[in-house]
Scaffold this active site. Structure first.
Site: not given
Lengths: 275, 454
Positions: B51, B101
């Site tokens: 999402c 990351h």
């Protein structure tokens, strides 16, 4: 004596307003109760002042715009104090208290011509007519405050932009319920007050006709229609929320016009007693 | 030299509409993993779409060309209005930054709601897809396994998960601002993802007693309904039950909005304008954005909820810092492993292992035959040394020969696995590591690692 009491009452309202404005910014229960107590004290002094004046005049002391507005401020504060106990909506005080102060100051600016004693004012009908209407107006003022709060809060939620007041204002449903409560209590009172007025007006001692196209009568009718429409739409279609809040604001503006605007700028039957 | 590149956009860099568009494009015409054969500059590829983010993790030897190729591919599949400024939404991380990351994403530090548990599952699914398509090889394989263990470590060593204030919590707070008390309100869950479950739990905790579940697959709906003591509603009936519901939580994977402006507008009169609160945590969105314009209807999508979450982010900051610390540590460990993927360290590790085995076995034997003289001992020493040397001769030759080829990483990795060298290399002493690599880069990282350990 009364004027001293009035000054004390006004001072109390001012302090209460400051207290409630602080409460609006910071959730601190003691300051709410302190402000509530100060408002109560103010209301007691205010009531004493009006009572003394009424006893002096041998009639209800609402015979000038000044007195009427002062009486209205008292009704507003009293209604809030009672509603606060019943509904527990503390933040309402932050909106009502400034309104009361505004009316107090406004009333001191208004003309205070005193009409001759006696006459048609010395009647239980008048007391009933005036108190019910003022009580209704006080409730409408609360509905107005709740409406303003609703619009502020709804705007924040709809726009997804949360300002400082978001945390402090209650839920939308709650505000809408307050609005509904004030409307359903205020409207019957207003109706009763108006009917008493018409009945008394048609009696032989007064104007012999219930309706005489007096500006105050016309504006009162407009106000009544606004609230009637609001109530009707609520009950049938389920108007609520934003529309209902705007109606409460519109209705209260009509109340103010009927009450102050007509008194000050238009001439009519009622003018005789309050100018 | 092999580079790890991470290119992507998340909820911080791109608005929901752009992410939706990219996610939808990737779902329909462009299946990134299947496009790998067309991407000549890209060696390995992993594609993650949730999402809140769309990310491409790949390895390559020529960085610039590979990035160009991937962005060009994306541009070709996005609609024209977006194309011109699409680069401004992307972030590109290389090597160590990319590893950090990825660790942060997996540990849910980069999530909209820091600490939310779903992301790890989503990453695992992405990895499974990639292994099924055989687009991950040595480096990404190792990186992903490492990532999962890092995420696990962060979760167990910090309270980032437990103090996570999820999107659903934020939504519940909003519901309270609209409705006040929630115990007499009715909630409809449309779509039964992990997110919906979480939200349902929060709502139940806030006193909601009436709940209904609608899902395309009935089985899942029944499962959820049992868990939450809810009723099930057929998916094609959701519009009819709208008039009874107060809060609607949608999280379906539908590419089209399932609740449209007209559907809701026409039903508001039936519900006598009672407020209706839509929480849309799906991407692409399930509820048309215009719905928010209807009176007494409130619509929040995940981007909107971020604003609410911002209010209590401070509490989790400290835990997040501890998690960052773990990640920095693990990133360096991974970098060390990357270094060992070269031939020389593998040969050294191989020799070291053989030597350790030889010594310990020799020690065992010698300790039993105490009567042996100095001469015999020396002979045994020479014998074992010769055996080890001859045994290792061919594997080492093989590694050296492959050292120049493209398949080097495979071979190195296989050798490491056959001889079980990877554990050794993970636990390599810091000083010996510096010695074997000798490069300034590793020295830097070693110093960093030391300072962290302090």
């Amino acid at each position: 004596m009364e004027s001293v009491f009035l000054v004390i009452a006004t001072l109390c309202y001012c302090i209460g307003t400051v207290g409630y404005l602080i409460y609006l910014l910071r959730d601190w229960t003691p300051i709410h109760w302190a402000s509530w107590g100060i408002l109560l004290g103010g209301a007691l002094f205010h009531a004493a002042a009006i009572l003394l004046r009424s006893m002096e005049l041998h009639q209800l002391a609402v015979t000038s715009s000044q007195e009427a507005l002062s009486f209205f401020a008292l009704m507003l504060v009293t209604t809030y104090l009672v509603i606060q106990i019943r509904l527990q909506l503390r933040i309402l005080g932050s909106f009502v208290a400034p309104l009361a102060v505004l009316f107090m100051f406004l009333s001191s600016l208004l003309p205070a011509h005193i009409i001759p004693k006696g006459g048609i004012f010395q009647s239980g009908w008048v007391i009933f007519h005036v108190t019910t209407l003022f009580f209704a107006n006080a409730l409408f003022a609360l509905a107005f405050s709740a409406g303003v709060m609703y619009l502020l809060q709804e705007r924040q939620i709809k726009r997804k932009n949360f300002g400082y007041l978001y945390e402090r204002l209650p839920s939308l449903e709650r505000l809408d319920k307050i609005n509904y409560y004030c409307l359903t209590t205020g409207f019957p009172l207003m109706t009763a007050g108006l009917i008493t007025g018409f009945a008394y007006a048609s009696s032989s001692t007064v104007w012999r006709s219930p309706w005489s196209w007096d500006p105050k009568e016309i504006f009162a009718l407009i106000t009544w229609i606004i609230y009637a429409v609001s109530l009707h739409e609520r009950l049938t279609v389920g108007w609520r929320g934003r529309k209902a809040a705007w109606m409460a604001i519109l209705g209260f503006l009509a109340v103010l016009i009927t009450f102050l605007g007509v008194n000050l700028f238009l001439k009519g039957h009622h003018t005789t007693f309050i100018r | 030299m092999c580079h790890i590149i991470l290119l992507g956009m998340n909820h911080k860099t791109a608005p929901v509409a752009i992410r939706e568009q990219l996610a939808a494009a990737c779902k329909q015409e462009l299946e990134p993993l299947r496009m790998l054969p067309h991407l000549e500059y890209v060696d390995e590829l992993l594609f993650l779409s949730t999402c809140n983010r769309v990310e491409f993790l790949f390895t390559c030897t020529q960085v610039h060309e590979a990035i160009q190729q991937v962005t060009a591919l994306l541009k070709a599949h996005l609609g024209s209005p977006v194309t011109s400024h699409v680069e401004s939404y992307f972030y590109v991380y290389q090597n160590l930054e990319a590893v950090t990351h990825l660790f942060r994403v997996a540990a849910s530090l980069d999530s909209m709601v820091v600490g939310e548990p779903q992301i790890l599952g989503q990453l695992k699914t992405a990895y499974r897809d990639a292994t099924e398509c055989r687009t991950v090889k040595v480096i990404l394989n190792r990186l992903l396994h490492k990532t999962f263990s890092v995420a696990k470590r962060v979760r167990s060593e910090t309270c980032i998960g437990s103090c996570a204030v999820s999107i659903s919590y934020a939504a519940v707070e909003l519901a309270r601002k609209i409705f006040g008390e929630l115990d007499d309100k009715k909630v409809l869950l449309i779509g039964a993802g992990e997110m919906a479950e979480l939200a349902a739990e929060h709502l139940l905790a806030q006193g909601v007693r009436n709940m209904a579940v609608a899902n395309r697959t009935l089985e899942r709906a029944v499962q959820l309904a049992q868990r939450f003591k809810a009723e099930t509603i057929r998916f094609d009936h959701i519009h009819d039950v709208l008039k009874e519901m107060d809060i609607v939580l949608t999280s379906t994977g539908s590419p089209e909005p399932i609740l449209k402006y007209q559907d809701i507008k026409s039903r508001m009169r039936q519900r006598r304008n009672r407020p209706l609160f839509f929480i849309d945590i799906a991407v692409p969105r399930d509820v048309e954005p215009r719905v928010n314009e209807i009176d007494n209807v409130y619509l929040y999508d995940i981007d909107d909820l971020q604003g609410v979450i911002e209010l209590n982010r401070e509490e989790r900051k400290r835990e997040a810092e501890r998690a960052e610390h773990i990640i920095a540590e693990e990133t360096l460990r991974f970098q060390e492993w990357l270094g060992t993927l070269d031939v020389v360290p593998t040969i050294i590790a191989l020799r070291e292992k053989a030597e350790t085995i030889r010594r310990s076995e020799l020690q065992k034997t010698l300790s039993r035959f105490t009567h042996l003289g100095e001469k015999e001992r020396l002979a045994l020493e020479t014998l074992t040394q010769a055996i080890v040397k001859k045994m290792l001769h061919d594997p080492i030759l093989f590694l050296k020969k492959k050292g120049e080829r493209k398949s080097r990483q495979f071979c190195v990795d296989y050798v490491q696995q056959i001889f079980n060298l990877s554990d050794r290399m993970d636990g390599l002493d810091i000083d010996s590591c510096t010695l074997t690599h000798g490069s300034t880069n590793v020295k830097d990282s070693t110093n960093l690692l030391k300072s962290i350990k302090k």
